[in-house]
Design an enzyme around this catalytic site. Structure first.
Site, short mmCIF file in Angstrom:
data_model
loop_
_atom_site.label_atom_id
_atom_site.label_comp_id
_atom_site.label_asym_id
_atom_site.label_seq_id
_atom_site.Cartn_x
_atom_site.Cartn_y
_atom_site.Cartn_z
N HIS A 281 -0.61 4.41 -10.35
CA HIS A 281 -0.91 3.31 -9.75
C HIS A 281 -1.25 3.84 -8.45
CE1 HIS A 281 -0.10 -1.11 -8.12
NE2 HIS A 281 -1.05 -1.01 -8.93
N LYS B 26 -2.78 5.47 -4.95
CA LYS B 26 -3.90 5.40 -4.21
C LYS B 26 -3.96 6.26 -3.12
CE LYS B 26 -3.77 0.89 -6.00
NZ LYS B 26 -2.66 0.33 -6.55
N ASP C 19 14.37 -4.13 9.27
CA ASP C 19 15.31 -4.29 10.53
C ASP C 19 14.23 -4.17 11.78
OD1 ASP C 19 17.66 -4.86 9.44
OD2 ASP C 19 18.41 -2.93 9.59
N ASP D 196 -10.87 16.74 4.30
CA ASP D 196 -10.98 17.73 4.83
C ASP D 196 -9.36 18.36 5.39
OD1 ASP D 196 -13.47 18.44 4.85
OD2 ASP D 196 -14.17 18.01 6.88
N LYS E 116 1.16 -4.56 -0.56
CA LYS E 116 2.38 -4.23 -0.93
C LYS E 116 3.17 -3.66 0.29
CE LYS E 116 -0.69 -3.25 -4.54
NZ LYS E 116 -0.55 -4.31 -5.28
N HIS F 142 -2.60 -9.08 -2.53
CA HIS F 142 -2.56 -7.89 -3.12
C HIS F 142 -2.00 -6.67 -2.41
CE1 HIS F 142 -4.36 -3.93 -5.32
NE2 HIS F 142 -4.05 -4.75 -6.20
#
Length: 510
Positions: free
Chosen positions: A172, A174, A417, A179, A412, A410
């Site tokens: 999952h 990403k 704190d 470079d 996450k 979508h």
């Protein structure tokens, strides 16, 4: 005991599929020497914007909230690349943005850039032949994570059942690194709905442009996946080569009604990236990712590294934890640990999708079955409205928002704190905790954490979300002075479907 004839047929099919699986169980890649990245124009550019005090062990970050920002930054990085582009995604859609990014990657490869693309198999959707054709380019390599041996129809899914413990483990993560200097990590996949371009559904999403020390860690994580035994060359999956590549040559740049044209060409890309670098903030950052192949593939009861790291940050918190997650499911063990925090006075607020904004009823059903438990354990819950004001803020185009186009969550992210911000691929559900591989960028900076917390709390206000509460033990939804006794803005059929799905033992697999 006699065996039911239907069960016999299923067992026979599973045996047949297992016997016909043609892929090797694992791939052993040749050991390649570690290559030191050559200096590039991007290296020189980043050095200009790197203050002296930030040169040792620091990283610069810039949060991406709108779809235009996210797509423009990826395109600019592609056009500025001189040596390498390393990409890792769960989903890469065959739509306008997906095809256009592929076109620009091929153009980069044509000028000598080494392009490596790592995709999970579960959403490949029979595009092996097209990807194999692209993979024939001498500067492009494509690998597929943990592929299902049978590639088509019912046989494919029977194959999953025959080796469920392995094939249920999905990548999952990403990342998008150019470079070895700049990278994008976070929650977005590649597709129109993640870039505010879809005519069906658009998502509130978030990822981060980063440069500095942490990019080395992102590259190291990519290399682990690229060289893992579950990483298969795409040409092992194809049965023929596609003739669809010329279609990519005809792809025009996606158009946004009220945003500038997307950057194109090296001059435009360099100018665009210079402006971004001037905005980036130097921080202490860490990148944490799970191992690509679990030591014990059959053990799905122990939280993985990313989940353990988040739990440790939670237990170090003293005042407040803010969560934003497309899918939200906590099991009994997690709820007990969270209640220890709320009992000690730590405020925990979580924003997730409502049934009306969720793109998957099945995923919502797992959360819906746990809502009362979550509230009982002291956690405040908020559900995104499908007609949230946030959509127009991001798209600047009402035709891309409800009621014309569905809108959902979508992103996450989590803030501890108002000092530590975490953005990554990790959904706060059981699949991310126990099954999928995930990655996290941890940013230790009060200014960024406070800004992200404010953004998340804006999403929780009554213009954007419903607030949930228990009244006399019954679940209620609130917005201002209004209240609802059942899922707002949903039909009876959808609610029944969710209820029925809650009866199935699938909570961990949603």
């Amino acid at each position: 005991m006699p065996v039911h004839p239907h069960i016999s047929v299923i067992m026979l099919l599973v045996f047949f599929v297992t016997g016909c699986a043609s892929l090797p169980e694992e791939i052993h890649h040749p050991i390649e020497p570690l290559i030191t990245q050559s200096t590039s124009a991007l290296t020189e550019l980043t050095n200009i914007y790197k203050p002296e005090q930030a040169k040792q062990g620091m990283s610069a970050v810039l949060l991406q909230d709108s779809g235009w920002d996210a797509l423009a930054q990826r395109l600019a990085l592609i056009d500025a690349a001189e040596h390498s582009i390393d990409i890792q995604y769960y989903i890469w859609n065959a739509d306008a943005s997906g095809h256009y990014l592929a076109k620009r990657l091929i153009a980069a490869a044509d000028r000598g850039v080494q392009v490596r693309v790592m995709l999970d198999d579960i959403n490949l959707n029979e595009r092996e032949n097209l990807l194999t054709a692209i993979d024939l380019h001498p500067q492009i390599d494509i690998r597929i994570f943990n592929p299902i041996p049978s590639r088509r129809g019912l046989i494919k899914w029977l194959n999953v059942l025959s080796d469920f413990s392995r094939l249920n483990r999905r990548m999952h993560n990403k990342s998008f690194t150019v470079d070895g200097v700049l990278s994008i990590v976070g929650g977005r996949n590649i597709g129109d709905e993640y870039f505010d371009l879809s005519d069906e559904v658009n998502f509130r999403d978030r990822d981060v442009l980063v440069m500095g020390t942490v990019v080395t860690d992102i590259q190291a994580s990519f290399a682990k996946y690229w060289n893992s035994t579950w990483s298969y060359p795409v040409n092992l999956l194809a049965d023929k080569t596609s003739s669809e590549i010329p279609v990519l040559d005809e792809m025009a740049a996606p158009h946004y009604k009220h945003y500038p044209a997307l950057p194109e060409g090296k001059k435009s890309a360099t100018r665009f990236l210079k402006n971004l670098m001037a905005e980036m903030i130097w921080v202490k950052a860490r990148f944490v990712s799970d191992q690509p192949v679990p030591v014990d593939v059959d053990n799905t009861n122990e939280p993985k590294a990313t989940a353990r790291f988040l739990a440790e940050l939670a237990h170090q918190s003293e005042q407040e934890i803010l969560i934003e997650s497309a899918y939200l499911i906590f099991d009994d063990r997690q709820l007990e640990n969270l209640q220890l925090l709320t009992s000690n006075g730590i405020q925990i607020k979580a924003l997730t999708n409502s049934m009306a904004s969720n793109d998957l009823v099945s995923n919502h059903s797992g959360y819906a079955g746990r809502r009362e438990d979550i509230l009982d354990h002291g956690i405040q819950l908020f559900e995104l409205k499908p007609d949230s004001d946030l959509c127009e803020e991001s798209t600047k185009d009402l035709s891309k928002c409800a009621p014309t186009v569905a809108y959902g969550l979508h992103a996450k992210s989590i803030v501890f704190d108002r000092r530590v911000a975490v953005i990554g691929s990790f959904n706060f559900n059981l699949r991310s905790t126990y099954l999928n591989t995930e990655s996290l960028l941890i940013i230790e900076n009060q200014s960024i954490a406070e800004s992200l917390a404010d953004d998340m709390e804006e999403a929780m206000n009554e213009n954007n979300s419903w607030r949930l509460n228990l009244r006399d033990g019954e679940l209620r939804w609130y917005s201002g002075k209004e209240s609802w006794e059942s899922e707002p803005e949903t039909g009876l059929l959808k609610r029944i479907q969710s209820r029925l799905l809650q009866l199935l033992p699938i909570e961990k697999y949603l």
